[in-house]
Design an enzyme around this catalytic site. Structure first.
Site, short mmCIF file in Angstrom:
data_model
loop_
_atom_site.label_atom_id
_atom_site.label_comp_id
_atom_site.label_asym_id
_atom_site.label_seq_id
_atom_site.Cartn_x
_atom_site.Cartn_y
_atom_site.Cartn_z
N GLN A 37 41.76 34.01 43.69
CA GLN A 37 41.60 32.55 43.68
C GLN A 37 40.19 32.00 43.46
O GLN A 37 40.01 31.03 42.73
CB GLN A 37 42.15 31.97 45.01
CG GLN A 37 42.16 30.46 45.02
CD GLN A 37 42.61 29.83 46.31
OE1 GLN A 37 42.37 28.65 46.53
NE2 GLN A 37 43.29 30.56 47.17
N ARG A 73 43.59 43.83 33.49
CA ARG A 73 43.93 45.26 33.38
C ARG A 73 45.27 45.40 32.66
O ARG A 73 46.25 44.73 33.02
CB ARG A 73 44.03 45.84 34.79
CG ARG A 73 43.87 47.36 34.81
CD ARG A 73 44.49 47.92 36.04
NE ARG A 73 43.82 47.48 37.25
CZ ARG A 73 43.18 48.30 38.06
NH1 ARG A 73 43.10 49.58 37.78
NH2 ARG A 73 42.65 47.86 39.17
N ASP A 90 41.25 47.94 29.39
CA ASP A 90 40.94 48.87 30.47
C ASP A 90 39.43 49.06 30.47
O ASP A 90 38.87 49.70 29.57
CB ASP A 90 41.66 50.21 30.22
CG ASP A 90 41.36 51.23 31.31
OD1 ASP A 90 40.41 51.00 32.11
OD2 ASP A 90 42.06 52.26 31.37
N LYS A 150 37.57 50.81 32.09
CA LYS A 150 37.02 52.15 32.36
C LYS A 150 37.28 53.11 31.21
O LYS A 150 36.85 54.25 31.23
CB LYS A 150 37.60 52.68 33.67
CG LYS A 150 37.03 51.89 34.85
CD LYS A 150 37.64 52.26 36.15
CE LYS A 150 37.02 51.43 37.27
NZ LYS A 150 37.90 51.25 38.40
N PHE A 153 34.76 40.52 41.75
CA PHE A 153 35.22 41.82 42.23
C PHE A 153 34.57 42.12 43.58
O PHE A 153 33.60 41.46 43.98
CB PHE A 153 34.81 42.93 41.26
CG PHE A 153 35.57 42.90 39.96
CD1 PHE A 153 36.95 42.96 39.96
CD2 PHE A 153 34.90 42.82 38.76
CE1 PHE A 153 37.66 42.94 38.76
CE2 PHE A 153 35.60 42.80 37.56
CZ PHE A 153 36.98 42.86 37.56
N LYS A 155 34.75 43.30 51.75
CA LYS A 155 35.71 42.54 50.95
C LYS A 155 36.09 41.31 51.77
O LYS A 155 36.27 41.41 52.98
CB LYS A 155 36.96 43.37 50.68
CG LYS A 155 36.71 44.50 49.71
CD LYS A 155 38.00 45.17 49.32
CE LYS A 155 37.74 46.21 48.24
NZ LYS A 155 38.96 46.84 47.76
N GLU A 158 40.06 34.36 51.82
CA GLU A 158 39.92 32.98 52.27
C GLU A 158 39.63 32.81 53.76
O GLU A 158 38.62 32.25 54.16
CB GLU A 158 41.21 32.23 51.90
CG GLU A 158 41.32 30.83 52.45
CD GLU A 158 40.30 29.87 51.85
OE1 GLU A 158 40.12 29.91 50.63
OE2 GLU A 158 39.71 29.08 52.60
N GLY A 201 32.31 11.64 61.34
CA GLY A 201 31.19 10.70 61.24
C GLY A 201 30.99 10.01 62.58
O GLY A 201 31.59 10.38 63.59
N GLY A 202 30.18 9.00 62.61
CA GLY A 202 29.87 8.33 63.87
C GLY A 202 30.96 7.35 64.32
O GLY A 202 30.88 6.79 65.40
N GLN A 203 31.99 7.13 63.50
CA GLN A 203 33.02 6.14 63.82
C GLN A 203 34.26 6.84 64.37
O GLN A 203 34.84 7.68 63.69
CB GLN A 203 33.42 5.36 62.55
CG GLN A 203 32.27 4.83 61.74
CD GLN A 203 31.61 3.62 62.39
OE1 GLN A 203 32.18 2.99 63.28
NE2 GLN A 203 30.39 3.33 61.96
#
Ligand code: CAO
Length: 479
Positions: A68, A89, A124, A126, A148, A187, A190, A298-300
């Protein structure tokens, strides 16, 4: 000595003259260059607004992202007009193609909603031939974006030194979980980032455990930061002529979004946080910024209040802010005009210890109307309120469709689906929201048209196994 200096100066001048003559010999293909004004910048286009191309037209992105965070970044750049070439891949592709599938055998919404307006090539990385193709792509592109695990790009042989040697103008942009330090090799997903960036410890109710938010501030938030870094590096490259590394750590990105809580951490040293409900309730503060439920940042003072239908509709609520300048209007609306002059309610400091009573009273009023009726009524008096919109309501909201924030696209495999378009609107750059590509859909086209491979080369590449999934091992013969 002085004469030698003079001679060197004269030589430099003649070289400069020669090289500038060389430049002058070059005939620009497009008349736009002729139109350069005195400051070296092109003259304002005479084309109508929205017809002078897209903001990032001409920028080529080698997109090595997955899941993501990285895909959010490259999708935004694609929406802005960049040509985003997603390398995947062979046979597998981005892992999210198959995650949380809702339509059997088709790319998931997880994938399709994060990879719109891109092209897909399978390589690929590799395989020796794959490495050769990637080197060609590095030479052709302006930016490489990857997310990665730490070290994976280097293990493919794509170190910054290697890339910089092939293409000194290339910008190499990365998302990692953590910046340099004790956790740099980890690794990260989220929720790990939400926790490590200070968001989870400050989200939720005081009496409950830390909470993660539904908004993907670690992944999508960091992708957004990375996009800004890339565009800035592209801008700097106009002056320096060279690329650079751009790094966004998810922990840093989350902290940037949670900065008001670090603000409060420092305020704690000077006394309790008086706008937190906890203050009014007489609960002592600890050493760290506490969780503050739905208190406004916030302040409110602000709370989430029930509206008509809350018993059956989990989203029949409204966010209500008792902003000081409109306090009088609030008192009139909720049938408490006496609070305007009552010393216990007339000023913001007097109200702080009584927030529960105040919001309970306002809620008695909001419960008589739907959240939209509350909004209509309050808007007339400039009272800041926000209905709690469900995802269903957002999906059906026609004004979001009209602005291109929610877009319906057609996919050859799964049919029509909704995606989030570009939330950033540019008045002279039309949006480019297209469906996500099938795995390897543009492999042939990119090999030929971007990289210049001939028919023979392409046939050889296909045979080499660099762009196709590895053959399944033949079944062992029955003994
Ligand atoms: N051809 C061949 N190999 C490929 C390839 C290709 N086209 N594309 C990827 N690979 C290989 C990589 O080279 C790597 O191999 P090695 O580890 O042997 O060098 C391997 O695939 C796996 O890559 P990965 O480690 O990045 O993937 P993972 O699933 O193990 O980890 C993630 C996923 C997200 C935890 C990790 O990539 C990460 O920490 N990224 C940085 C932080 C981040 O962006 N997190 C947010 C993810 S969204 O929630």
């Amino acid at each position: 000595m002085a004469t030698r200096k003079k001679a060197a100066k004269a030589k430099a001048k003649s070289v400069a003259k020669k090289s500038s003559r060389k430049v002058l010999k070059f005939k620009p293909k497009r008349p736009a260059a002729k139109a350069a004004s005195g400051n070296g910048l092109p003259r304002p286009s005479s084309k109508p607004w929205g017809q002078a191309g897209r903001a990032l037209d001409g920028v080529k992105i080698l997109d090595f992202t997955h899941v993501q965070s990285g895909p959010t970044c490259t999708q935004l750049l694609a929406y802005m007009g960049a040509d985003v070439i997603k390398v995947e891949r062979p046979g597998v592709g981005d892992i999210t193609r198959g995650q949380l599938r809702d339509v059997k055998g088709q790319d998931s919404l997880y994938f399709t909603m994060l990879n719109g307006s891109k092209r897909s090539i399978t390589i690929d990385s590799k395989h020796p031939k794959g490495k050769e193709i990637l080197d060609r792509l590095v030479k052709q592109c302006d930016v490489l974006v990857e997310n990665f695990a730490p070290g994976a790009l280097d293990r493919m042989g794509l170190t910054f030194e290697h890339i910089n040697k092939l293409n000194p103008r290339m910008i190499v942009a990365s998302v990692k979980g953590f910046g340099p330090g004790p956790y740099e090799d980890c690794k990260v997903y989220e929720n790990v980032a939400q926790c490590a960036g200070g968001s989870a410890s400050t989200t939720g109710f005081r009496e409950g455990p830390p909470l993660v938010t539904g908004a993907q501030i670690g992944d999508s938030g960091t992708g957004l930061h990375l996009a800004l870094g890339i565009v800035s590096a592209l801008f700097q490259r106009l002056r320096t002529g060279r690329g650079q590394k751009v790094l966004c750590a998810m922990q840093d990105g989350v902290l940037n979004l949670a900065r008001v809580k670090l603000r409060d951490q420092q305020r704690l040293a000077h006394g309790p946080l008086s706008e937190y409900s906890q203050f009014g309730e007489g609960v002592a503060f600890g050493k760290a910024t506490p969780r503050a439920g739905n208190d406004s940042g916030g302040g409110q003072p602000g709370w989430i209040l029930k509206c008509k239908g809350w018993e059956n509709d989990p989203d029949a609520y409204i966010y209500f802010i008792t902003q000081a300048p409109v306090w009088g209007a609030i008192c009139d609306l909720i049938g408490k005009p006496e609070w305007k002059t009552d010393a216990d309610f007339a000023t913001p400091p007097a109200r702080l210890p009584r927030l529960r009573l105040i919001f309970d009273t306002i809620e008695q009023w909001t419960m008589t109307m739907t959240k939209f009726e509350v909004m209509d009524t309050c808007n007339k008096h400039d009272i800041p309120v926000g209905p709690i919109l469900s995802m269903k309501e957002i999906a059906d909201e026609q004004s979001l469709r009209a602005t291109g924030t929610v877009v319906e696209v057609d996919h050859p495999g799964r049919g029509k689906y909704l995606t989030v378009g570009n939330p950033i609107k540019l008045s002279d750059s039309p949006q480019d929201v297209r469906r996500s590509p099938l795995l390897g859909e543009h492999t042939d086209e990119i090999l030929r048209k971007v990289l210049g491979y001939s028919d023979k080369d392409v046939a050889e590449i296909k045979m080499s196994g660099a762009i196709t999934p590895p053959e399944k091992p033949a079944k062992a013969e029955a003994a």
